[in-house]
Scaffold this active site. Structure first.
Site, short mmCIF file in Angstrom:
data_model
loop_
_atom_site.label_atom_id
_atom_site.label_comp_id
_atom_site.label_asym_id
_atom_site.label_seq_id
_atom_site.Cartn_x
_atom_site.Cartn_y
_atom_site.Cartn_z
N ASP A 137 0.75 -1.37 0.03
CA ASP A 137 0.03 -0.11 -0.01
C ASP A 137 0.88 1.24 0.15
O ASP A 137 1.96 1.33 0.46
CB ASP A 137 -0.90 0.21 1.44
CG ASP A 137 -1.90 1.10 1.30
OD1 ASP A 137 -2.75 0.85 0.37
OD2 ASP A 137 -1.96 2.02 2.29
N GLU A 157 1.64 -0.57 -4.94
CA GLU A 157 0.79 0.47 -5.20
C GLU A 157 1.67 1.84 -5.11
O GLU A 157 2.10 2.30 -4.22
CB GLU A 157 -0.44 0.57 -4.35
CG GLU A 157 -1.51 1.67 -4.72
CD GLU A 157 -2.12 2.21 -3.67
OE1 GLU A 157 -3.14 2.72 -3.73
OE2 GLU A 157 -1.56 2.63 -2.54
C1 NOJ Z 1 -4.43 2.97 -0.88
C2 NOJ Z 1 -5.66 1.89 -0.64
O1 NOJ Z 1 -5.88 1.31 -1.87
C3 NOJ Z 1 -6.79 2.88 -0.22
O2 NOJ Z 1 -8.01 2.14 0.00
C4 NOJ Z 1 -6.49 3.38 1.12
O3 NOJ Z 1 -7.45 4.33 1.54
C5 NOJ Z 1 -4.88 4.13 1.10
N1 NOJ Z 1 -3.92 3.63 0.37
C6 NOJ Z 1 -4.46 4.32 2.57
O4 NOJ Z 1 -4.02 3.20 3.11
#
Ligand code: NOJ
Length: 553
Positions: free
Chosen positions: A209, A273
């Site tokens: 993440d 991500e």
């Molecule tokens: C990316 C995640 O996909 C999202 O859902 C989340 O709110 C943020 N990161 C914070 O962790």
């Protein structure tokens, strides 16, 4: 024997189809309104029949759900409302028995405010080691009552919250998600332990993440950036000079992670991500780092053959140059579902549309579904890994008319009700035509489902020729059978900008043709093995993709 992507079992992830489970919305076996781990296990036969290579589970860790589970109380446990570690182990064993790998989400940028470390930090004085695991600072202004910098939360409002002793802590997301300090050795070591914890339990890979935010320039004085977040895909500097995002030092962290991931046999996979531009994104995916990084440029591409081709070529060449494999995503738990995006006129302000309850502009659902199916076949024809979000195989639209009082996404409140947020793609799945919550689970799912959801359920589409579910099943089976290496060849009938057709061929000879023009085009020669919609007489209609095998001579 059809050639496959790679014969090395360790490379399974390079061209995998990964199905994203958002656990709280997938299947609620115990009927408490929240999906659970046992629900995932129960539906593994469905996923096996769908033909996925892996499931990625969004966070299922203990959490107060201030941000849908991305506010993690304990990275090494299961939320009791979702199950137990034993149930998790059972799920992994069952998945492996069915030939499905398991990927879990790792959230290293922040913890929740209920995490033991943050509680300890609050109970400890300024300057203490407990505070140093996070980012605490004195405020500015004569009495320190102004935030330490102008940094903004992604969810709206300042990225700083003040604690009773007067200090402020940083949170790039909700205030319940304090940012960790990645300069603290204990933080680094702890995440290595978390990687080991899940790898030891048999987990095959990790989704990382906000990978691009871990390393920050926290030197004093903190650098203001004007209080507006740069658009990470287009505006972030590409020299790593932003104080918060995509700094070069972040790669040291992932090189350390790779050593741990490679200490397992087979090595554990990882996907970042990182909402950054292609040239910077692939750095996270280098073989000595994570291996893959999500490509969101394909997702945000307008419905244009030329633009899709630019994104596809850019992603493939950048991935190849970095030694990574490419990734493709059309939907996930953070964006408006692609069926609905494609139903709206080009350039629609999606938040405005959500605020109108999905009425203005009026979506053309038929076009949306047609394009979604065509885009999916295009995506699944590409070399690299495809990440499929739960429910897209049912052709689910965004639930755009959720009433304000049911919204859960912190974005809604934190932006002062200006941005509606992401709940509309997180509505629990419909499994059956009728019954409480259409087979999701109990009578009161955590987000309400729309009345017509049952008609899109897995039950309603199962075995129905031409249904979106059957299209995905056929596509996943054929993709595996037809194979191909990581290269792609364009078959040009003229400049894409003029023909509006994307005709590509894979190394094993099969081809995919998508017509993005407004008129029928001639169907190229070959045996039709799959089509996203009806074909004309020797023609490929608009918004349609066909897969072709060379005709037997
Ligand atoms: C990316 C995640 O996909 C999202 O859902 C989340 O709110 C943020 N990161 C914070 O962790």
């Amino acid at each position: 024997m059809p050639p496959t992507t790679s014969d090395r079992p360790a490379d399974w992830w390079r061209q995998a189809v990964v199905y994203q489970v958002y656990p709280r919305s997938f299947r609620d076996l115990d009927g408490d309104g929240l999906g659970d781990i046992a629900g995932v296990t129960e539906r593994l036969p469905y996923l096996q029949r769908l033909g996925v290579d892996a499931v990625w589970l969004s966070p299922f860790y203990p959490s107060a759900l201030a941000d849908g589970g991305y506010d993690v109380d304990d990275h090494r446990d299961v939320d009791p409302r979702l199950g137990t570690l034993e149930q998790f182990d059972d799920m992994v064993a069952e998945a492996h028995g069915r030939g499905i790998k398991v990927i879990v989400d790792i959230v290293p940028n922040h913890t929740s405010d209920r995490h033991a470390w943050f509680q300890e930090a609050l109970a400890s004085p300024p300057g203490s080691p407990a505070r140093d695991r996070y980012v605490f600072r004195d405020g500015t202004g004569p009495d320190g009552s102004r935030p330490p910098s102008d940094w903004m939360s992604h969810f709206g409002g300042p990225a700083w919250t003040r604690v009773p002793d007067g200090q402020w802590y940083l949170h790039l997301f909700a205030q319940e998600q304090p940012d960790l300090n990645w300069a603290a050795p204990e933080v680094r070591a702890d995440f290595l332990d978390t990687l080991r914890f899940w790898s030891d339990r048999g987990v095959d890979g990790f989704r990382v993440d906000v990978a691009h935010a871990l390393a920050k320039d926290l030197s004093e004085p903190l650098r203001n950036y004007g209080g507006v977040h740069p658009d990470a895909l287009t505006e972030l500097p590409i020299d790593g000079s932003h104080p918060l995002f995509d700094r070069d030092e972040v790669h040291e962290i992932f090189r350390e992670w790779r050593k741990v991931l490679d200490s397992y046999d087979p090595p554990r996979s990882a996907v970042a991500e990182a909402w950054v531009t292609t040239s910077r994104r692939v750095l996270y995916a280098r073989p000595d780092e994570l291996g893959q990084a999500f490509n969101f440029e394909f997702l945000v591409s307008p419905w244009s053959a030329e633009q899709f081709r630019v994104e596809i070529d850019g992603a493939l060449s950048a991935a190849a140059a970095a030694g990574a494999s490419a990734t493709w995503v059309l939907s996930n738990h953070d964006v408006v579902r692609h069926r609905s995006r494609y139903a709206l006129p080009a350039g629609t302000d999606l938040n405005g549309w959500l605020l109108s309850g999905g009425t203005t502009p009026e979506p053309d659902d038929e076009v949306g579904l047609r394009r979604a199916r065509a885009a999916t076949l295009l995506m699944l024809a590409l070399p690299g890994s495809a990440y499929v979000y739960q429910g897209e195989e049912l052709g689910l639209p965004e639930v755009a008319d959720l009433a304000p009082e049911v919204l859960q996404d912190p974005i809604w409140a934190r932006t002062g009700r200006v941005e509606k947020g992401r709940d509309g793609c997180r509505v629990p799945l419909p499994w059956t035509r009728t019954g409480p919550s259409f087979g999701f689970g109990g009578a009161h799912p955590w987000l309400p489902q729309p009345a017509g959801f049952g008609e899109l359920s897995a039950e309603a589409q199962d075995g129905v020729e031409g249904s979106t579910l059957e299209l995905y099943r056929a596509a996943l089976r054929l993709r595996r059978e037809l194979g191909g290496d990581e290269s792609l060849q364009w078959v040009d009938a003229g400049p894409t900008a003029l023909t509006h057709v994307l005709h590509l061929r894979r190394s094993t000879g099969w081809a995919s043709v998508t017509n993005l023009s407004a008129a029928d085009v001639a169907l190229p020669a070959g045996e039709v093995v799959l089509t996203s919609g009806p074909l004309g007489d020797g023609t490929l209609p608009p918004d349609t993709t066909v897969w072709l095998r060379p005709a037997a001579s």
